[in-house]
Design a protein around this motif. Structure first.
Motif, PDB file in Angstrom:
ATOM      1  N   LEU A 191      -8.172   6.277 -16.658  1.00 35.47           N
ATOM      2  CA  LEU A 191      -6.977   5.502 -16.334  1.00 35.47           C
ATOM      3  C   LEU A 191      -7.138   4.782 -14.998  1.00 35.47           C
ATOM      4  N   ASN A 192      -6.687   3.538 -14.948  1.00 34.38           N
ATOM      5  CA  ASN A 192      -6.707   2.814 -13.679  1.00 34.38           C
ATOM      6  C   ASN A 192      -5.284   2.671 -13.153  1.00 34.38           C
ATOM      7  N   PHE A 193      -5.174   2.125 -11.948  1.00 37.79           N
ATOM      8  CA  PHE A 193      -3.866   2.037 -11.306  1.00 37.79           C
ATOM      9  C   PHE A 193      -2.915   1.108 -12.049  1.00 37.79           C
ATOM     10  N   GLU A 194      -3.454   0.134 -12.764  1.00 34.61           N
ATOM     11  CA  GLU A 194      -2.612  -0.782 -13.528  1.00 34.61           C
ATOM     12  C   GLU A 194      -1.744  -0.022 -14.528  1.00 34.61           C
ATOM     13  N   ALA A 195      -2.264   1.080 -15.049  1.00 33.67           N
ATOM     14  CA  ALA A 195      -1.529   1.849 -16.051  1.00 33.67           C
ATOM     15  C   ALA A 195      -0.219   2.407 -15.511  1.00 33.67           C
ATOM     16  N   CYS A 196      -0.135   2.537 -14.188  1.00 30.97           N
ATOM     17  CA  CYS A 196       1.089   3.079 -13.581  1.00 30.97           C
ATOM     18  C   CYS A 196       2.289   2.158 -13.805  1.00 30.97           C
ATOM     19  N   PHE A 197       2.030   0.888 -14.023  1.00 33.68           N
ATOM     20  CA  PHE A 197       3.104  -0.073 -14.220  1.00 33.68           C
ATOM     21  C   PHE A 197       3.449  -0.234 -15.700  1.00 33.68           C
ATOM     22  N   GLU A 198       2.646   0.370 -16.543  1.00 37.33           N
ATOM     23  CA  GLU A 198       2.897   0.309 -17.979  1.00 37.33           C
ATOM     24  C   GLU A 198       3.604   1.563 -18.487  1.00 37.33           C
ATOM     25  N   ALA A 199       3.676   2.586 -17.654  1.00 34.11           N
ATOM     26  CA  ALA A 199       4.319   3.832 -18.071  1.00 34.11           C
ATOM     27  C   ALA A 199       5.800   3.609 -18.351  1.00 34.11           C
ATOM     28  N   VAL A 259       1.025   5.904  -8.788  1.00 33.78           N
ATOM     29  CA  VAL A 259      -0.152   5.408  -8.064  1.00 33.78           C
ATOM     30  C   VAL A 259      -0.647   6.465  -7.077  1.00 33.78           C
ATOM     31  N   LEU A 260       0.281   7.047  -6.327  1.00 32.42           N
ATOM     32  CA  LEU A 260      -0.083   8.059  -5.332  1.00 32.42           C
ATOM     33  C   LEU A 260      -0.686   9.296  -5.992  1.00 32.42           C
ATOM     34  N   ALA A 261      -0.213   9.631  -7.182  1.00 36.19           N
ATOM     35  CA  ALA A 261      -0.645  10.855  -7.854  1.00 36.19           C
ATOM     36  C   ALA A 261      -1.787  10.633  -8.835  1.00 36.19           C
ATOM     37  N   MET A 262      -2.379   9.442  -8.866  1.00 30.88           N
ATOM     38  CA  MET A 262      -3.440   9.168  -9.824  1.00 30.88           C
ATOM     39  C   MET A 262      -4.596  10.179  -9.763  1.00 30.88           C
ATOM     40  N   PRO A 263      -5.018  10.653  -8.583  1.00 32.39           N
ATOM     41  CA  PRO A 263      -6.079  11.680  -8.575  1.00 32.39           C
ATOM     42  C   PRO A 263      -5.705  12.920  -9.386  1.00 32.39           C
ATOM     43  N   PHE A 264      -4.428  13.279  -9.400  1.00 36.04           N
ATOM     44  CA  PHE A 264      -3.971  14.449 -10.147  1.00 36.04           C
ATOM     45  C   PHE A 264      -3.898  14.147 -11.639  1.00 36.04           C
ATOM     46  N   VAL A 265      -3.507  12.942 -11.989  1.00 38.34           N
ATOM     47  CA  VAL A 265      -3.503  12.533 -13.404  1.00 38.34           C
ATOM     48  C   VAL A 265      -4.909  12.645 -13.963  1.00 38.34           C
ATOM     49  N   ARG A 266      -5.861  12.108 -13.246  1.00 36.70           N
ATOM     50  CA  ARG A 266      -7.248  12.114 -13.702  1.00 36.70           C
ATOM     51  C   ARG A 266      -7.827  13.526 -13.733  1.00 36.70           C
ATOM     52  N   MET A 316       1.964 -10.689   1.374  1.00 37.34           N
ATOM     53  CA  MET A 316       0.925  -9.665   1.401  1.00 37.34           C
ATOM     54  C   MET A 316       0.265  -9.519   0.033  1.00 37.34           C
ATOM     55  N   ASP A 317       1.076  -9.549  -1.013  1.00 33.89           N
ATOM     56  CA  ASP A 317       0.557  -9.426  -2.369  1.00 33.89           C
ATOM     57  C   ASP A 317      -0.361 -10.601  -2.690  1.00 33.89           C
ATOM     58  N   TRP A 318       0.083 -11.805  -2.350  1.00 38.23           N
ATOM     59  CA  TRP A 318      -0.732 -12.999  -2.615  1.00 38.23           C
ATOM     60  C   TRP A 318      -2.029 -12.949  -1.811  1.00 38.23           C
ATOM     61  N   MET A 319      -1.936 -12.592  -0.559  1.00 39.20           N
ATOM     62  CA  MET A 319      -3.126 -12.486   0.288  1.00 39.20           C
ATOM     63  C   MET A 319      -4.076 -11.420  -0.235  1.00 39.20           C
ATOM     64  N   SER A 331      -8.438  -1.448  -5.182  1.00 41.63           N
ATOM     65  CA  SER A 331      -7.423  -1.476  -6.229  1.00 41.63           C
ATOM     66  C   SER A 331      -6.204  -0.663  -5.812  1.00 41.63           C
ATOM     67  N   PHE A 332      -6.433   0.478  -5.168  1.00 41.06           N
ATOM     68  CA  PHE A 332      -5.314   1.298  -4.693  1.00 41.06           C
ATOM     69  C   PHE A 332      -4.456   0.501  -3.723  1.00 41.06           C
ATOM     70  N   VAL A 333      -5.085  -0.175  -2.754  1.00 35.94           N
ATOM     71  CA  VAL A 333      -4.329  -0.961  -1.773  1.00 35.94           C
ATOM     72  C   VAL A 333      -3.516  -2.034  -2.469  1.00 35.94           C
ATOM     73  N   ARG A 334      -4.137  -2.746  -3.396  1.00 36.07           N
ATOM     74  CA  ARG A 334      -3.429  -3.820  -4.103  1.00 36.07           C
ATOM     75  C   ARG A 334      -2.240  -3.273  -4.894  1.00 36.07           C
ATOM     76  N   MET A 335      -2.448  -2.143  -5.565  1.00 32.23           N
ATOM     77  CA  MET A 335      -1.375  -1.588  -6.372  1.00 32.23           C
ATOM     78  C   MET A 335      -0.250  -1.006  -5.510  1.00 32.23           C
ATOM     79  N   MET A 336      -0.587  -0.467  -4.346  1.00 32.69           N
ATOM     80  CA  MET A 336       0.459   0.004  -3.438  1.00 32.69           C
ATOM     81  C   MET A 336       1.335  -1.155  -2.986  1.00 32.69           C
ATOM     82  N   ILE A 337       0.699  -2.284  -2.666  1.00 33.02           N
ATOM     83  CA  ILE A 337       1.471  -3.462  -2.277  1.00 33.02           C
ATOM     84  C   ILE A 337       2.355  -3.907  -3.435  1.00 33.02           C
ATOM     85  N   ARG A 338       1.819  -3.823  -4.641  1.00 31.62           N
ATOM     86  CA  ARG A 338       2.596  -4.214  -5.816  1.00 31.62           C
ATOM     87  C   ARG A 338       3.833  -3.326  -5.984  1.00 31.62           C
TER      88      ARG A 338
END
Length: 315
Positions: free
Chosen positions: A15-23, A61-68, A170-173, A212-219
């Motif tokens: 699973l990648n961080f993108e999946a956190c927004f699809e849950a 996103v923060l808990a992804m290590p535990f999901v995996r 920040m997201d765009w940058m 990817s983590f940084v980008r998804m946190m900003i998202r």
């Protein structure tokens, strides 16, 4: 209980961080009021409490290590964020009580709990006020003392971090000039300077997972910002009102993780919690910023320790 798609262990690890927004998000009615949750993963359940600004997407996103690692993460939107009305819990005490009511509604006597940053006070107070409901506690860079971020920010920092246009920028940058965004974050969130800062920025930008983590946190801070703003304002008000959290009734095994170069939440907050909680361990991440658990050179070791801590509670 929210629907969780069945996945194999291999699928979950991938699973990648993108999946956190699809849950799927679901609003649960509790005796203390409604609260929004999103779930991800298979295995032993774990409750994740996000920082600010955030929401249940950030908690995943923060808990992804535990999901995996094989946990089934139940991530909440704290009051004022996304689908949880502020009226469900204005104070951190009330938010802790809301989470205890959520456990009742979901049929759990107790759960291991993960809290980060502005979610730290709620995680601590859940264990303080409802000691039998928390199997084990892991708090990452959690606030335990007065936090007056709004007063400390420069005009420029406030325009960036506390406004919708600033966070959008920040997201765009982040998508077009990642090194600039990572440098800006680490300049604000750490005490690293010059060579150490430049080396850390280079490391994060060259690591697809950390970037990817940084980008998804900003998202998780920029998307639906209007639905996060009330929670953010409430957090800043309540964090500034904290003197020193009383945590001496916490009886569960507690792991307190903190970057020793965190410029957002001082390491003194972690030391205070460690002094208060009898069955606790303090783990400092060397040269770690406020996001050290996920992007520092020692992130993998810190994650391994936290996963082991939670796993022992779930056995």
């Amino acid at each position: 209980m929210a629907d969780i798609s069945s996945k194999t262990a291999k699928d979950v690890r991938a699973l990648n961080f993108e999946a956190c927004f699809e849950a799927k998000r679901e609003r649960i009615q509790t005796q203390a009021g409604p609260i929004e949750i999103a779930c991800m993963g298979e295995g032993a359940p774990l409750l994740s409490i996000h920082g600010g600004p955030g929401g249940c997407d950030q908690g995943l996103v923060l808990a992804m290590p535990f999901v995996r690692a094989g946990f089934r993460v139940i991530s909440v939107s704290r009051p004022g964020y996304l689908g949880t009305p502020l009226e469900s819990g204005v104070s951190f005490d009330d938010q802790a009580d809301l989470l205890a009511s959520l456990m009742d509604a979901l049929g759990f006597d107790s759960l291991p709990v993960l809290g980060a940053s502005a979610g730290g006070p709620v995680a601590y107070l859940l264990a303080q006020r409802h000691s039998k409901r928390v199997q084990a506690l892991v708090v990452i860079d959690g606030v335990t003392q007065t936090y007056s971020k709004a007063e400390q920010l420069s005009v420029l920092e406030e325009a960036i971090f506390l406004s919708r246009p600033g966070l959008w920028l920040m997201d765009w940058m982040g998508r077009h000039f990642p090194a600039s965004v990572v440098k800006g974050l680490l300049t604000t969130e750490s005490t690293l300077r010059e060579d150490a800062l430049a080396e850390r920025v280079k490391e994060v930008v060259q690591d697809p997972e950390k970037l990817s983590f940084v980008r998804m946190m900003i998202r998780t801070m920029t998307e639906q910002f209007k639905q996060r703003q009330e929670g953010l304002r409430n957090d800043l008000s309540k964090l500034a009102a904290i003197t020193m959290l009383k945590l001496d009734a916490i009886s569960c095994s507690t792991l307190i993780i903190h970057g020793d170069a965190d410029a957002d939440v001082p390491a003194d907050d972690a030391r205070w919690a460690h002094q208060q909680i009898q069955d606790s361990r303090l783990y400092a991440i060397p040269g770690g910023s406020h996001l050290a658990f996920w992007i520092a050179p020692g992130a993998a070791e810190a994650q391994e320790l936290a996963i082991s801590w939670m796993s022992q509670a779930s056995d």
